[in-house]
Design an enzyme around this catalytic site. Structure first.
Site, PDB file in Angstrom:
ATOM      1  CE  LYS A  27      -3.853  -0.232   2.255  1.00 47.20           C
ATOM      2  NZ  LYS A  27      -4.287  -0.840   3.470  1.00 47.20           N
ATOM      3  NE  ARG A  97      -6.860   3.372   4.607  1.00 49.09           N
ATOM      4  CZ  ARG A  97      -7.809   2.763   3.888  1.00 49.09           C
ATOM      5  NH1 ARG A  97      -7.566   1.624   3.296  1.00 49.09           N
ATOM      6  NH2 ARG A  97      -8.974   3.322   3.757  1.00 49.09           N
ATOM      7  N   GLY A 106      -7.660  -7.370   4.092  1.00 50.75           N
ATOM      8  CA  GLY A 106      -8.494  -7.333   5.286  1.00 50.75           C
ATOM      9  C   GLY A 106      -7.977  -8.103   6.485  1.00 50.75           C
ATOM     10  CG  MET A 108      -2.462  -7.575   9.154  1.00 48.51           C
ATOM     11  SD  MET A 108      -0.779  -7.244   8.742  1.00 48.51           S
ATOM     12  CE  MET A 108      -0.873  -6.618   7.105  1.00 48.51           C
ATOM     13  NE  ARG A 341      -5.658  -5.023  -2.723  1.00 50.18           N
ATOM     14  CZ  ARG A 341      -6.172  -5.187  -1.529  1.00 50.18           C
ATOM     15  NH1 ARG A 341      -5.409  -5.199  -0.467  1.00 50.18           N
ATOM     16  NH2 ARG A 341      -7.460  -5.373  -1.363  1.00 50.18           N
ATOM     17  CG  HIS A 462     -12.874  -8.436   3.971  1.00 52.18           C
ATOM     18  ND1 HIS A 462     -11.703  -7.954   3.463  1.00 52.18           N
ATOM     19  CD2 HIS A 462     -13.216  -7.639   5.000  1.00 52.18           C
ATOM     20  CE1 HIS A 462     -11.352  -6.899   4.166  1.00 52.18           C
ATOM     21  NE2 HIS A 462     -12.258  -6.674   5.103  1.00 52.18           N
ATOM     22  NE  ARG A 568       2.529 -46.754 -10.189  1.00 51.97           N
ATOM     23  CZ  ARG A 568       2.390 -45.424 -10.073  1.00 51.97           C
ATOM     24  NH1 ARG A 568       1.566 -44.774 -10.864  1.00 51.97           N
ATOM     25  NH2 ARG A 568       3.068 -44.765  -9.159  1.00 51.97           N
ATOM     26  N   GLY A 773      11.843 -43.245  -8.537  1.00 52.89           N
ATOM     27  CA  GLY A 773      10.539 -43.549  -7.962  1.00 52.89           C
ATOM     28  C   GLY A 773      10.499 -42.902  -6.594  1.00 52.89           C
ATOM     29  CB  THR A 774      10.315 -39.348  -5.648  1.00 49.29           C
ATOM     30  OG1 THR A 774       9.231 -39.066  -6.541  1.00 49.29           O
ATOM     31  CG2 THR A 774      11.633 -38.926  -6.280  1.00 49.29           C
TER      32      THR A 774
END
Ligand code: PEP
Ligand code: MG
Length: 927
Positions: A27, A97, A106, A108, A341, A462, A568, A773-774
Site C-alpha cells: 500500500k 492502515r 483485510g 490486518m 495493487r 472480503h 505400471r 521412484g520418489t
C-alpha cells in the site's frame, strides 16, 4: 534506530517509490508511486516494515525510537494539508492502515478518522457545515479505535448501533439522525470506559500511537497468521503503517467510496468492474455491510468522476503492467485514489489477463508464463454444474440467488462457523460455509470449505476477494437467506436447513440449490491453451505421463505428454474379470509349468495393451515397468473370496487359502516385490519382456515409430541389475531377431531405494536410464510408510504444528534428504554414463516446487498423472525462466540454452538448487 524509518508523500512528491514494497509495504509503495504519477492521492507518511520487525522484537522501545521522526512527518503533513492535528476549528484527521509487502486483504487493522475528539468533532461539524457527517465520522472512529486498539468486542459495538437504529426506527446507517449519532458516541465512550477502566483518549497524538501499535500487533493476529500459512507467505519483516490524510466518502449523496478492478477479476474480460457505496466510508464496501451500486450506476449519477476514474484505471494498469484493484473515495464530487495493487483474480481470469496483456504489447510471453500460479492451473479444472441437468430440475432445487462472486460450483453440508467448517473438513467432510457476512477472522474456515455463501456483501467484499484468490466458489449478497450460527440453521424461502443438509452453489450464476447437483469439468478457456503453448516453448525439462492403458495414453497426449514415464504393468491386470483371474491363476500356480500356462494367457492381453499404447504414443518414448507389487495384493484374503476364486479356477478353497497364507509377509513393502519377483519367477520377466517387444514389433510393422524402455523396479544392487539386464536382453533380442527387424530399446532401472541411489555409478554400468521412484524413495529414506504415515505426519508438517517439515514429503520432494540422494545418484550415474537419460516418475513429478528441483538437478524429464501434466509443463517453463536473467527479453531458445548451461554447471558442482505436493497411496486396492 539506524536509517530512515518514516517516508513521506504529498504535494506531488514522494520519498519512496513503487519498487519499495519490502520496506514500505504494497500500500505504501503504491501511494508513493501514484503520488509520483501525479494522481489525486491524499498526503501522508509510511512507517517501515523494518520498524514493525523491531517492535516485534523489542516492544515499545521500538516506538519510542521513532518518536521524533513521526513528529517531524506529522508536522510536514500538517503543512502540506494546511490543517493541524487537534485543531479545534479545522482538525487534520488521518487514517492509520496496515500494509505488508504481500497483499493480505483485510487480515490486518485499519483505523479511520483519527484525530477526532469531543472538541474537534464540533470544529469539523462547523467547518464542513455538516453536523451529521462529523458525528458519523466520530462514532466510526470511537468504534474502530475501541475494537482495534483495545479489543472491545465488535458485537457489543455493533449492538449499540443497532439499538440506536431501533430507537429511531430506521433501517440504514445513513438514516440515523444527528441526535442518534451523538447519543451513540456517548454510549461508545461509556462502553470504552466500562471495558478498559479508562476514559477514551482525547489527545490525538496518544490516539496515533495507540493506532500505530495496534497495526503492528495485528501482524501476528490469528487471522493474519492463518492467511499467511494458507497462502504460504513467508520471509516478510512485518507490516508497514500508513498514516494518511482523511478524505471523506460519507459527506452526503455526492460522496462515496468504492473498489474497482481494471478488468473483470472473474472472467478476465477487459471491462471495468467494481462497486461503489454512496455516502459511506472506507471499510463499508469491503466489509460487505450494505449491497453497493455498480460502476454503471456511478457513470449515470457522477459522469465526470466516472471519466476520471476510467482514466486512472487506464494509467495505473499501463504503469503496473497488470490488472489492478483500486480503492477510491469521492468527496463531494472530487475523486481520490487511496490504494492500488495487483488484483486477486480467478484462475480463468489469470490466464485471460496474462494472454491479453501480451497481445496488447504490455508484457512478454515469458512474463505471462511466469505470472500463472501452478495452483491456478489446477483450479481451472474445478467443476461446474453439469449443463445436462434439466432446467426444470434446477428450478425445482433453487433455494435462492445471490451475487456470483467466484465462478465454479461446489456441494457440501452446511457449516455455520469458520471453526465448524475447519473441524468438519478436517474429518473429511465436504462443507459449505454459510455466514451472514464473512469477516477476515473466518479465513481458516473459508479455506477449508468447498464453497462460501454469505447473506450480505458485494463482489468486492472480503469474502469475495479472499475466495477469488483461491479459486473457491463463492456467492455473496444472497439476501434471501437467514443463517443463524447460534441455532445452526439456515432459513430460506420458508425452509429450515440444518448442518446435515447439503446445498450446491453455482458461483457463476449465484444460484443456491438444495442437495447435490451433478457437476462436470469445465471447458478450458482459449488463453489456457495459448499460455501452455508458450510455456512449452520455454521449458528445458520434458514432460511424460504415468499411464497404463491405451485410452489414458491418448488422453495424456492431448494434455501435452511427450512420452510415458511409467506404465505400471500390474494395473493392466485389474480392468476385467478375465485378467484378474489370469494373474490370480499365475500366483496360485503350484509349480513353474502351471505358472507358465497362466502366463501364456496373460501374454496376449499385455501385448494388445502395449500395442495400443505404442500406437497412441506415436513414436514418443514409452517406459514400461515390469511387475512390482507384492503378489498377495492380487489375491482375496477373506474366506468367501477365496472360495469364489477356488471355484473359478477349479482349485479347492483350502488350497487357495494355503497359498495366500504362504504369500503373507510381515512387511510386504520391504518384502517379495519389485524386481525380486522377476528374479525368483524368471518366467514373469520373460512373458512381460516378450509382450513388450512383440507389441513394439507389431506397431512398427504397422508403420508406427516405437521407442520402448524396459524398467526394473526397486533394484538394490548392481549385480542384481546386471542379471536383470542380461535376462531382459536375452528374451528381447531373441524376439527381435526372430522378427527380422531393427528395433532399438533401452533397459534401465528405477531408483527407489537409498542403496541404489548410493551405488548409482555402478548401476550405470548396465542400466541405460534411471527413473526416480520418489514415492518409494521417500518411504525408504524416511522410513515412513506411504500408506499409513497420514495418521501422524500432519503433526510434523507446518509451522502451526511441530514445524519439522515445511511440507508433506510425500507431496513436495524433501530436497534436504531425499533430494540429496537424487543429486548424488545423478552425479554418479552420469559420471559413469555421460548423458544418461534421467527422470522422475513418483508423484512429485506433477508438483510445481518438486518440478523446479528436478530441473535444477538436471533431470531430462518429469512424469506424472495426465491431469497434472499442465502443472508440470508450466512449472518446468517457470523453472527455466527463473534461471534466465532478464526474463522479459528471454526468447524460448535463449531461455532453454541458458537453463541447460546452468543446470549442467549446477549439477557438476553438485550444488543444491531448488528448495522445495498428492500423497501417493501405494496399495493396489486404492490404485
Ligand atoms: C514410486 O515409488 O515413486 C513409483 C513411481 O512407483 P509406485 O508408486 O508404483 O511404487
Ligand atoms: Mg515404487
Amino acid at each position: 534506530m539506524a536509517g530512515k524509518s518514516v517516508y513521506f508523500f504529498g504535494g506531488g512528491r514522494a520519498e519512496g517509490h513503487g519498487a519499495m514494497k519490502e520496506l514500505l509495504g504494497g500500500k505504501g509503495a503504491g501511494l508513493m508511486e501514484m503520488t509520483r504519477l501525479g494522481l489525486p492521492v491524499p498526503a501522508g507518511f509510511v512507517i517501515t516494515t523494518a520498524t514493525c520487525a523491531r517492535y516485534m522484537k523489542e516492544g515499545r522501545p521500538a516506538l519510542r525510537a521513532i518518536d521524533r521522526e513521526v513528529r517531524t512527518h506529522l508536522a510536514r503533513l500538517e503543512k502540506v494539508t494546511g490543517r493541524r492535528f487537534a485543531d479545534a476549528d479545522d482538525p487534520l484527521l488521518v487514517s492509520v492502515r496496515s500494509g505488508a509487502a504481500r497483499s493480505m486483504p483485510g487480515m490486518m487493522e485499519t483505523i479511520l478518522n483519527l484525530g477526532l475528539n469531543d472538541r474537534t468533532v464540533r470544529g469539523l461539524a462547523a467547518k464542513t457545515g455538516n453536523e451529521r457527517f462529523a458525528w458519523d465520522a466520530y462514532r466510526r472512529f470511537l468504534g474502530m479505535y475501541a475494537g482495534v486498539v483495545h479489543e472491545v468486542p465488535r458485537e457489543e459495538i455493533e449492538a449499540l448501533f443497532k439499538a440506536v437504529k431501533a430507537r429511531f426506527k430506521v433501517k440504514l446507517d445513513t438514516e440515523v439522525p444527528v441526535e442518534g449519532l451523538q447519543d451513540l458516541c456517548g454510549r461508545l465512550k461509556s462502553l470504552f470506559r466500562q471495558k478498559t477502566g479508562k476514559e477514551f483518549p482525547q489527545d490525538p497524538t496518544q490516539q496515533l500511537w495507540g493506532a500505530i501499535e495496534a497495526v503492528f500487533r495485528s501482524w501476528n493476529a490469528e487471522k493474519a497468521v492463518t492467511y499467511r500459512r494458507v497462502e504460504r507467505i513467508t520471509g516478510l519483516a512485518g507490516t508497514a503503517v500508513n498514516v494518511v490524510q482523511m478524505v471523506f466518502g460519507n459527506k452526503g449523496d455526492t460522496s462515496g467510496t468504492g473498489v474497482c478492478f481494471t478488468r473483470d477479476p472473474n472472467s478476465g474480460a477487459p471491462v471495468f468492474y467494481g462497486d461503489v457505496l454512496m455516502n459511506a466510508q472506507g471499510e463499508d464496501v469491503v466489509a460487505g455491510i450494505r449491497t453497493p451500486l455498480t460502476l454503471d450506476r456511478l457513470k449515470a449519477i457522477q459522469p465526470v468522476v466516472y471519466r476520471q476514474l476510467e482514466e486512472v484505471r487506464r494509467r495505473l494498469e499501463r504503469h503496473a503492467r497488470d490488472m489492478q484493484d483500486i480503492e477510491f473515495t469521492i468527496e463531494e464530487g472530487t475523486l481520490y485514489i487511496l490504494q492500488t495493487r495487483a488484483g486477486k483474480r480467478s484462475p480463468r481470469a489469470a490466464f485471460r489477463i496474462a494472454a491479453d496483456l501480451v497481445r496488447d504489447g504490455v508484457i512478454t510471453r515469458a512474463e505471462a508464463v511466469q505470472r500463472i500460479a501452478p495452483e491456478d492451473v489446477e483450479r481451472l479444472f474445478y467443476p461446474v454444474v453439469d449443463p445436462k441437468v434439466p432446467a426444470a430440475d434446477l428450478a425445482a432445487r433453487r433455494l435462492a440467488t445471490g451475487i456470483g462472486a467466484v465462478p465454479g460450483a461446489a456441494s457440501g453440508a452446511l457449516a455455520f462457523t469458520a471453526a465448524e467448517a475447519e473441524e468438519r473438513a478436517k474429518a473429511g467432510e465436504a462443507v459449505i460455509l454459510v455466514r451472514h457476512e464473512t469477516s477476515p477472522e473466518d479465513v481458516g474456515g473459508m479455506h477449508a470449505a468447498q464453497g462460501i455463501l454469505t447473506a450480505t456483501g458485494g463482489k468486492t467484499s472480503h469474502a469475495a476477494v479472499v475466495a477469488r484468490g483461491w479459486g473457491k466458489t463463492c456467492i455473496v449478497g444472497c439476501e434471501a437467506i437467514d443463517p443463524d450460527a447460534g441455532a445452526r440453521t439456515l432459513t430460506v424461502g420458508g425452509k429450515v436447513l440444518r448442518p446435515n443438509d447439503k446445498v450446491t452453489l453455482d458461483g457463476s450464476t449465484g444460484a443456491v440449490y438444495a442437495g447435490e447437483v451433478p457437476l462436470v469439468q469445465p471447458e478450458l478457456p482459449d488463453a489456457y491453451h495459448t499460455i501452455l503453448r508458450w510455456a512449452d516453448g520455454f521449458r528445458r525439462l520434458r514432460v511424460r505421463a504415468n499411464v497404463d492403458t491405451p485410452y489414458d495414453a491418448a488422453k495424456a497426449v492431448t494434455m501435452g505428454a511427450e512420452g510415458i514415464g511409467l506404465c505400471r504393468t500390474e494395473h493392466m491386470f485389474f480392468d476385467s474379470e478375465e485378467r484378474r483371474l489370469a494373474i490370480q491363476e499365475m500366483i496360485l500356480a503350484a509349480d513353474r509349468p502351471a505358472r507358465e500356462r497362466a502366463l501364456a494367457k496373460l501374454l496376449p492381453l499385455q501385448r494388445k495393451d502395449f500395442e495400443g499404447i505404442f500406437a497412441a504414443m506415436a513414436g514418443r518414448p514409452v517406459t514400461i515397468r515390469l511387475l512390482d507389487p507384492p503378489l498377495h495384493e492380487f489375491v482375496p484374503h477373506d474366506e468367501e473370496g477365496q472360495a469364489r476364486l477356488g471355484r473359478a479356477l477349479g482349485i479347492p478353497a483350502d488350497a487357495v487359502a494355503r497359498r495366500v497364507e504362504q504369500l503373507r509377509e510381515a512387511n510386504p513393502m520391504l518384502g517379495h516385490r519389485g524386481c525380486r519377483l522377476a528374479l525368483t519367477y524368471p518366467e514373469i520377466l520373460e512373458m512381460q519382456v516378450r509382450a513388450i517387444l512383440e507389441a513394439a514389433i507389431a506397431a512398427k510393422k504397422k508403420g508406427t515409430k516405437v521407442q520402448p524402455e524396459i524398467m526394473h523396479p526397486l533394484t538394490i544392487d548392481p549385480r542384481e541389475m546386471a542379471i536383470l539386464v542380461e535376462r531382459t536382453r536375452a528374451v528381447a533380442d531373441a524376439v527381435v531377431k526372430k522378427a527380422g527387424v531393427r528395433l532399438p530399446y533401452l533397459v534401465g532401472t528405477m531408483i527407489e531405494v537409498p542403496r541404489a541411489a548410493l551405488l548409482a555409478g555402478r548401476f550405470a554400468a548396465t542400466a541405460e536410464f534411471f527413473s526416480f521412484g520418489t514415492n518409494d524413495l521417500t518411504q525408504m529414506t524416511l522410513a515412513l510408510s506411504r500408506d499409513d504415515a497420514g495418521r501422524f505426519l500432519p503433526q510434523y508438517v507446518g509451522e502451526e504444528n511441530l514445524g519439522i517439515f515445511a511440507d508433506d514429503p510425500f507431496q513436495t520432494l524433501d530436497t534436504d534428504g531425499v533430494g540429496e540422494l537424487v543429486r548424488l545418484a545423478i552425479e554418479r550415474g552420469r559420471a559413469a554414463r555421460p548423458g544418461m537419460k534421467i527422470g522422475v516418475c513418483g508423484e512429485h513429478g506433477g508438483e510445481a516446487r518438486s518440478v523446479r528441483f528436478c530441473d535444477a538437478v538436471g533431470m531430462d524429464y518429469v512424469s506424472c498423472s495426465p491431469y497434472r501434466l499442465p502443472i508440470a509443463r508450466l512449472a518446468a517453463a517457470q523453472a527455466t525462466l527463473a534461471q534466465t536473467s532478464g526474463a522479459k527479453r528471454a526468447s524460448p531458445r535463449r531461455a532453454r540454452a541458458v537453463a541447460r548451461a546452468r543446470t549442467g554447471a549446477a549439477h557438476r558442482r553438485g550444488r543444491a538448487a531448488a528448495r522445495t505436493a498428492d500423497a501417493p497411496r501405494r496399495s493396489l486396492a486404492s490404485a
